[in-house]
Design an enzyme around this catalytic site. Sequence first.
Site, PDB file in Angstrom:
ATOM      1  N   SER A 164      -7.988  11.196   0.354  1.00  0.00           N
ATOM      2  CA  SER A 164      -7.761   9.886  -0.256  1.00  0.00           C
ATOM      3  C   SER A 164      -8.237   9.839  -1.697  1.00  0.00           C
ATOM      4  CB  SER A 164      -8.501   8.807   0.524  1.00  0.00           C
ATOM      5  OG  SER A 164      -7.739   8.362   1.594  1.00  0.00           O
ATOM      6  N   GLY A 165      -7.420   9.191  -2.542  1.00  0.00           N
ATOM      7  CA  GLY A 165      -7.795   9.012  -3.938  1.00  0.00           C
ATOM      8  C   GLY A 165      -7.515  10.216  -4.809  1.00  0.00           C
ATOM      9  N   HIS A 202      -9.010   1.841  -1.565  1.00  0.00           N
ATOM     10  CA  HIS A 202      -9.490   1.737  -0.182  1.00  0.00           C
ATOM     11  C   HIS A 202     -10.741   2.575   0.069  1.00  0.00           C
ATOM     12  CE1 HIS A 202      -7.002   5.459   0.790  1.00  0.00           C
ATOM     13  NE2 HIS A 202      -8.126   5.719   1.430  1.00  0.00           N
ATOM     14  N   ASP A 209      -3.098   0.261  -4.240  1.00  0.00           N
ATOM     15  CA  ASP A 209      -4.240   1.080  -3.805  1.00  0.00           C
ATOM     16  C   ASP A 209      -4.687   2.006  -4.930  1.00  0.00           C
ATOM     17  OD1 ASP A 209      -6.199   2.216  -2.297  1.00  0.00           O
ATOM     18  OD2 ASP A 209      -4.859   3.334  -0.962  1.00  0.00           O
TER      19      ASP A 209
END
Length: 499
Positions: free
Chosen positions: A446-447, A299, A349
Amino acid sequence: MAKHDPNDLPPPYYSVSLHTQPPLRPYEEVVYGNGFGVPTYQHPHYVPQHPPVIATAVAQPSLPPSKGREKRCCGRNAQCFGGSGGTVLLLVLLGVAIWLGVHYGTRLATAAIIEGQSGSKGSSEPPESMTTPDTCPNTTVLCDAQRDCLQGSDETNCVRFASDGSLQVRTAQDGRFLSVCYQDWDASFADQTCAQLGFRQSYQLNALGGQQSMGVSLTDKDSSRPLHGQVNVSSTCPNLQTVSLQCVQCGQQQLTSRIIGGSVAKEGQWPWQVSLHFKGTHVCGGTLISPDFVVTAAHCFPSSNPSYTEAVNWRVYGGVVSQTKLPAPFLVKKIIAHESYSQLTNDYDIALLKLTAPVDFNNVFQPACLPAYDQSFSPGDKCWTSGFGTTEEGAASSSPDLMEVTVDIIDPRVCNSSRVYGGRVSRNMICAGDLEGGRDSCQGDSGGPLVCPSQDGRWYLVGVTSWGAGCGRRNKPGVYGSVSSMLPWIYSKMQQERP
């Protein structure tokens, strides 16, 4: 470290309209650290994981992309296309589209999407930062050392590692994963095998004793053929010894002092952590897993904004604990997002970044370990997550310092209960945090990694920071992409893009 929006709506369901820049500001409801303020649907809203071919073949501007919505549009009167004649025409076109879809797979839809994003016509070749679903003939045989599929995916999930370090191979001759007999192995062949798997060389080769069941033995050493094309099934291994192979030194934490509950990380504590910058701004985190590859979240690269899918716009900073002291960055050669990623549900994701040049490992920058296929981490296990995200929900900016926090693995049945996420956690996700609240990841994380220690003293990448409701809320833990679930995809892409 913390997560999403001031309201209690589930975060994965949001529209595809995105800002052109990643503003760090209070969010309405977003995925962690994505940097894009986007509204959510009021109710769960699902779409197919791949764009349906019909939407490409039937060029009707009033036809929505979702099959379910097409049906609701026409209802019982079938007047969306001008009465019964339009209905017949629609059925004919649908039949043609379905035949095209079966005959050519997803390549038509993918080519149309790429063409629409790039603005170029007459070419189905994706840019370096895009990924295309593979196309295989009906006669494909897995793991026969003959490349049948366009991208070779039929030959990339034929080798795996077990939790004891043993190397296992699947061949078309047997169809099962079998241990590799140690006889005739040496360092050069270990290097060749690791190179074929997407690593540059081997790190450690050992013999495991006690193998009494069937295995596979080397028949020849041909560097042009993959490992599963150089072995034959053997009733037993000579001397009952099998191969234990490690392709990269990983999971070694240089600084072991940690504070439970969240604090500023020190240099060397999380040496696999990277900061991903888009046009000069920190947007997401990531995890180094080899000299050439970084794991992060899909994402972070929304396809609705082509600039985010262009590798040239990204920089990777490793071995850093402060955004005010950044070393020379690593450049990104290719962005490889999971082909089945859904931006509405956040399923699958995960993404890989291939770097333009290999990383030289040191005390402050080295990879985390990928888990073995049979390695599990149980509810209650204490793991850690880290990142440069905001330290509280709704904060206006991310943290200048690398933050760390310990989180507990949460039983998926609990996480999917009505009081938590009500069935929105797929098998490709894992929950971690504190149901009482307070310990969590947040926007900008994120990630990034969710890592867990193992009995062998190494740290394993268990999850990729993905989504959650708010930051540190009660009964709203963090949800991470499950690395174990998507491990075959990771190895498959590393082999296809090996240096």
